[in-house]
Design a protein around this motif. Structure first.
Motif, short mmCIF file in Angstrom:
data_model
loop_
_atom_site.label_atom_id
_atom_site.label_comp_id
_atom_site.label_asym_id
_atom_site.label_seq_id
_atom_site.Cartn_x
_atom_site.Cartn_y
_atom_site.Cartn_z
N ARG A 168 0.83 -1.20 0.00
CA ARG A 168 0.00 0.00 0.00
C ARG A 168 0.86 1.25 0.00
NH1 ARG A 168 -3.30 -0.88 4.91
NH2 ARG A 168 -3.42 -3.12 4.59
N GLN A 169 1.97 1.18 0.73
CA GLN A 169 2.90 2.32 0.75
C GLN A 169 3.44 2.60 -0.64
OE1 GLN A 169 5.92 1.46 3.67
NE2 GLN A 169 5.32 3.25 4.81
N VAL A 170 3.77 1.53 -1.35
CA VAL A 170 4.31 1.71 -2.70
C VAL A 170 3.28 2.42 -3.57
CG1 VAL A 170 4.97 0.46 -4.77
CG2 VAL A 170 5.92 -0.20 -2.60
N GLU A 171 2.05 1.98 -3.45
CA GLU A 171 0.98 2.61 -4.24
C GLU A 171 0.87 4.09 -3.89
OE1 GLU A 171 -1.03 -0.78 -6.21
OE2 GLU A 171 -1.74 1.29 -6.14
N PHE A 172 0.82 4.36 -2.63
CA PHE A 172 0.66 5.72 -2.15
C PHE A 172 1.79 6.62 -2.60
CE2 PHE A 172 -1.15 8.79 0.55
CZ PHE A 172 -0.12 9.46 1.19
N LEU A 173 3.01 6.11 -2.47
CA LEU A 173 4.17 6.90 -2.84
C LEU A 173 4.22 7.15 -4.34
CD1 LEU A 173 6.88 5.38 -0.54
CD2 LEU A 173 6.22 7.75 -0.60
N SER A 174 3.85 6.16 -5.10
CA SER A 174 3.87 6.37 -6.55
C SER A 174 2.81 7.39 -6.94
CB SER A 174 3.66 5.04 -7.28
OG SER A 174 2.46 4.45 -6.89
N MET A 175 1.69 7.37 -6.23
CA MET A 175 0.66 8.37 -6.50
C MET A 175 1.19 9.77 -6.19
SD MET A 175 -2.45 8.89 -7.43
CE MET A 175 -3.85 7.88 -7.07
N ALA A 228 2.57 4.25 -14.31
CA ALA A 228 3.87 4.13 -14.96
C ALA A 228 4.98 4.05 -13.92
CB ALA A 228 4.10 5.31 -15.90
N ILE A 229 4.86 4.93 -12.93
CA ILE A 229 5.88 4.95 -11.88
C ILE A 229 5.91 3.61 -11.18
CG2 ILE A 229 6.44 5.94 -9.64
CD1 ILE A 229 5.37 8.59 -10.72
N LYS A 230 4.74 3.15 -10.81
CA LYS A 230 4.69 1.92 -10.02
C LYS A 230 5.21 0.75 -10.82
CE LYS A 230 1.92 -0.86 -7.05
NZ LYS A 230 1.81 -2.12 -7.77
N VAL A 231 4.79 0.68 -12.07
CA VAL A 231 5.19 -0.48 -12.87
C VAL A 231 6.69 -0.48 -13.10
CG1 VAL A 231 5.00 -1.51 -15.16
CG2 VAL A 231 2.96 -0.81 -13.97
N SER A 232 7.22 0.71 -13.39
CA SER A 232 8.67 0.76 -13.59
C SER A 232 9.42 0.39 -12.32
CB SER A 232 9.12 2.16 -14.02
OG SER A 232 8.10 2.84 -14.63
N ALA A 233 8.88 0.87 -11.20
CA ALA A 233 9.54 0.54 -9.94
C ALA A 233 9.49 -0.96 -9.67
CB ALA A 233 8.88 1.30 -8.79
N ASP A 234 8.33 -1.56 -9.94
CA ASP A 234 8.22 -3.00 -9.72
C ASP A 234 9.17 -3.77 -10.61
OD1 ASP A 234 4.62 -3.04 -9.12
OD2 ASP A 234 6.33 -2.83 -7.77
N LEU A 235 9.22 -3.34 -11.87
CA LEU A 235 10.11 -4.04 -12.79
C LEU A 235 11.56 -3.92 -12.36
CD1 LEU A 235 8.61 -3.22 -16.28
CD2 LEU A 235 8.90 -5.46 -15.27
N VAL A 272 10.43 1.05 -1.20
CA VAL A 272 9.75 2.13 -0.49
C VAL A 272 10.73 3.21 -0.10
CG1 VAL A 272 8.61 2.66 1.68
CG2 VAL A 272 7.80 0.77 0.32
N GLN A 273 11.89 2.80 0.37
CA GLN A 273 12.91 3.78 0.76
C GLN A 273 13.32 4.66 -0.41
OE1 GLN A 273 16.21 1.76 2.51
NE2 GLN A 273 15.98 2.96 4.37
N ALA A 274 13.61 4.00 -1.54
CA ALA A 274 14.05 4.76 -2.70
C ALA A 274 12.97 5.73 -3.16
CB ALA A 274 14.41 3.80 -3.83
N MET A 275 11.72 5.28 -3.11
CA MET A 275 10.63 6.15 -3.53
C MET A 275 10.50 7.34 -2.60
SD MET A 275 7.66 3.53 -4.61
CE MET A 275 6.96 3.99 -6.16
N ARG A 276 10.69 7.08 -1.33
CA ARG A 276 10.60 8.19 -0.37
C ARG A 276 11.69 9.21 -0.63
NH1 ARG A 276 9.80 4.98 4.92
NH2 ARG A 276 7.55 4.67 4.91
N CYS A 277 12.90 8.70 -0.90
CA CYS A 277 14.01 9.60 -1.20
C CYS A 277 13.68 10.48 -2.39
CB CYS A 277 15.26 8.78 -1.55
SG CYS A 277 16.08 8.12 -0.14
N LEU A 278 13.23 9.82 -3.44
CA LEU A 278 12.92 10.57 -4.65
C LEU A 278 11.85 11.61 -4.39
CD1 LEU A 278 13.67 10.73 -7.58
CD2 LEU A 278 11.92 9.07 -8.10
N LEU A 279 10.85 11.18 -3.64
CA LEU A 279 9.76 12.10 -3.33
C LEU A 279 10.27 13.30 -2.56
CD1 LEU A 279 6.68 12.41 -3.47
CD2 LEU A 279 6.58 11.37 -1.21
N ALA A 280 11.10 13.01 -1.59
CA ALA A 280 11.60 14.10 -0.75
C ALA A 280 12.44 15.08 -1.55
CB ALA A 280 12.39 13.52 0.40
N THR A 281 13.32 14.53 -2.36
CA THR A 281 14.19 15.42 -3.13
C THR A 281 13.39 16.21 -4.15
OG1 THR A 281 14.69 13.51 -4.52
CG2 THR A 281 16.32 14.11 -2.87
#
Lengths: 370, 191
Positions: A247-254, B37-44, B175-184
């Motif tokens: 869920r976090q992944v979803e939220f963050l990607s959003m 797109a973001i999610k799928v790329s991240a998953d891949l 999740v960590q990487a996404m948070r970093c990107l989001l923060a920056t």
């Protein structure tokens, strides 16, 4: 070895008054030993077996005690059988040599009781320790047995062992299931005292122990699982954790999609030094602890003079955000970051530093804060 | 274990690659499309760091590749077309689907049996704690199998737990990487 087998036949034939149970036990023991003879030719049993038989002879008269030490037979069974068989023999004989046998039987009985007691106490300890116990035993027969089990345990300590006694059936079954063991040979699995010795239950136990081992790793990984001991509860926590991470992944990607009108994260200025200087090199990632801190810090320092080697790498350095979950480490990292920030002669102050963190905190799911 | 730093690097690179490819495929995406797109790329990207060793990553890639044409193109770009083809073959072959069908059949059979049993055994209610515990664990294992990609392919619990371990680790780093990107990126927007 054949002699001993013959003797055992005689033995069972003579003591027809032995109970069915005792006879069954004897038979089972012999059956167990049969495959063992094929597998464990290392033991040099024949000589020892003769020694045991000879040592038994003068004391027991016609009783050629089966060389139960030959294979890796169970001590408890052996001692139990010895005690009962001695008792049975006593009853059947009842002749002049009784006092001798009585002494022997009582001695045996005592030793067997001692053995049983020590086994009960130490049933959960490792092979080597039980070996020490066995070394203390007295009596000719017992000595022979202990020698043989010494050999056994010496061989066994080199293999993967659960803390229990050896069975031949287990090893032969372990053969088929030994694919995961480092040794090319079979797994020496020991059945604990009072537990079933057939191959199925042993394999089942090995599997269960593997599962519990993995569950322990999961306990370290999933936060808040230290208090939970049951399998179902653990699985519950794991499921919750995986769901929350997804869920976090979803939220963050959003959120990322909302922040950026176009997916242009590849901008150079995003990874510029300016951004890095605000974020210190401290890292509190799981399993990567201190070894990450030092190289990251060094890179950060070198990054000041030399232009960043590549975009993602320097971005990695800026990925200093600690895990939100353990709030104590989070605070310590925050302090570290603030101290690093103050070293830099920048307009970026601690208030600015706190901004991304609050953003990050908000982003995290409230459930995660434990 | 691989060097975690190089793994993270690889993840970021692949992620950026994937997102770049997405933008090249379609300009002016809506919010939801961008998020997808973001999610799928991240998953891949996450799965590609573990392709050789773990089953879940392969299953994840195969699932993504089989969704629609765009995803397939993206997967091929990020993963490499040959590997993609191999994975898809492995996971969508007839035998595999047969296996899946068989599992579904077994599951429905069990459910039917349970329904029949509850109707009959209303008279006798012998509550065995052992069987209850076992059923609880079984239910949870099934749930976990649904959560972890490729989970229902694994029959034994040991491998399931290993896969879960690995999956949890990868999810965390993602999740960590996404948070970093989001923060920056938030920083960038603010400054």
């Amino acid at each position: 070895m054949l002699r001993c087998l013959d003797n055992s036949g005689n033995f069972t034939g003579n003591c027809s008054d032995m109970t069915v149970l005792e006879r069954q036990r004897m038979r089972m023991k012999w059956q167990q030993e049969q495959p063992c003879h094929e597998n464990q030719s290392l033991y040099g049993d024949s000589a020892l077996g003769e020694v045991v038989a000879k040592s038994m002879k003068p004391e027991l008269g016609q009783l050629h005690f089966p060389s139960f030490g030959l294979g890796s037979s169970r001590f408890e069974a052996a001692s139990a059988i010895s005690a009962t068989s001695m008792a049975g023999v006593e009853e059947s004989r009842g002749t002049g040599s009784v006092p001798e046998k009585e002494k022997m039987s009582s001695a045996c009985g005592k030793h067997s009781f001692k053995k049983r007691k020590s086994d009960k106490i130490h049933s959960s300890k490792v092979v080597a320790e039980s070996e020490n116990k066995e070394k203390k035993m007295k009596g000719g027969g017992e000595e022979g047995e202990s020698k043989i089990t010494e050999q056994n345990s010496n061989k066994n300590t080199t293999t993967n062992n659960s803390s229990s006694k050896d069975t031949c059936g287990g090893t032969s079954k372990g053969n088929s299931k030994a694919s995961e063991v480092q040794k090319t040979d079979y797994i020496h699995v020991r059945a604990r005292r009072g537990q079933a010795t057939d191959s199925h239950s042993l394999a089942e136990r090995v599997r269960r122990e593997k599962i519990s081992e993995r569950m322990k790793y999961l306990q370290d990984l999933v936060p808040g699982c230290n208090k939970i001991t049951g399998k179902a509860g653990m699985l519950d926590e794991i499921i919750n954790y995986v769901q929350s991470l997804q869920r976090q992944v979803e939220f963050l990607s959003m959120k990322l999609a909302a922040v950026n009108p176009a997916l242009d994260f590849n901008r150079d200025d995003l990874f510029s030094k300016e951004v890095f200087s605000t974020c210190g090199p401290s890292f509190a990632t799981f399993g990567m602890g201190s070894d990450m801190n030092n190289p990251a810090y060094l890179q950060f320092n070198s990054g000041q003079q030399v232009p960043p080697p590549s975009i993602p790498e320097t971005f990695l350095d800026s990925c200093c955000f600690p895990q939100i979950l353990p709030s104590s480490t989070y605070e310590s990292d925050l302090h570290k970051l603030i101290s690093v920030g103050s070293d830099q002669p920048r307009a970026v102050s601690s208030s600015f530093l706190s901004q991304p963190f609050t953003g990050v905190v908000e982003a995290s799911h409230p459930k995660m804060e434990m | 274990m691989q060097n975690p730093r190089s793994e993270k690097l690889e993840f970021l690179q692949k992620w950026m690659e994937g997102m770049g490819k997405c933008t090249s495929l379609k300009k002016n995406m809506s919010l939801l499309e961008r998020k997808k797109a973001i999610k799928v790329s991240a998953d891949l990207a996450m799965a590609s760091t573990r392709t050789e060793s773990k089953c879940w990553s392969r299953a994840l890639i195969a699932n993504i590749a089989s969704r629609d044409h765009n995803s397939k193109v993206l997967t091929e770009h990020v993963i490499g077309s040959s590997q993609c083809l191999r994975l898809r073959k492995a996971f969508t072959s007839s035998s595999f689907s047969q296996l899946k069908n068989k599992r579904m059949l077994n599951r429905t059979r069990k459910i039917m049996k349970r329904r029949r049993r509850t109707v009959r055994s209303r008279v006798k209610k012998v509550v065995m704690a052992d069987s209850i515990a076992r059923r609880l664990v079984q239910k949870r294992t099934e749930m976990l199998k649904r959560l972890v990609p490729g989970g229902d392919l694994m029959d034994d619990d040991v491998s399931l737990i290993e896969e879960t371990l690995d999956y949890i680790q990868s999810l965390r780093s993602q999740v960590q990487a996404m948070r970093c990107l989001l923060a920056t990126s938030q920083l960038m927007n603010c400054s």
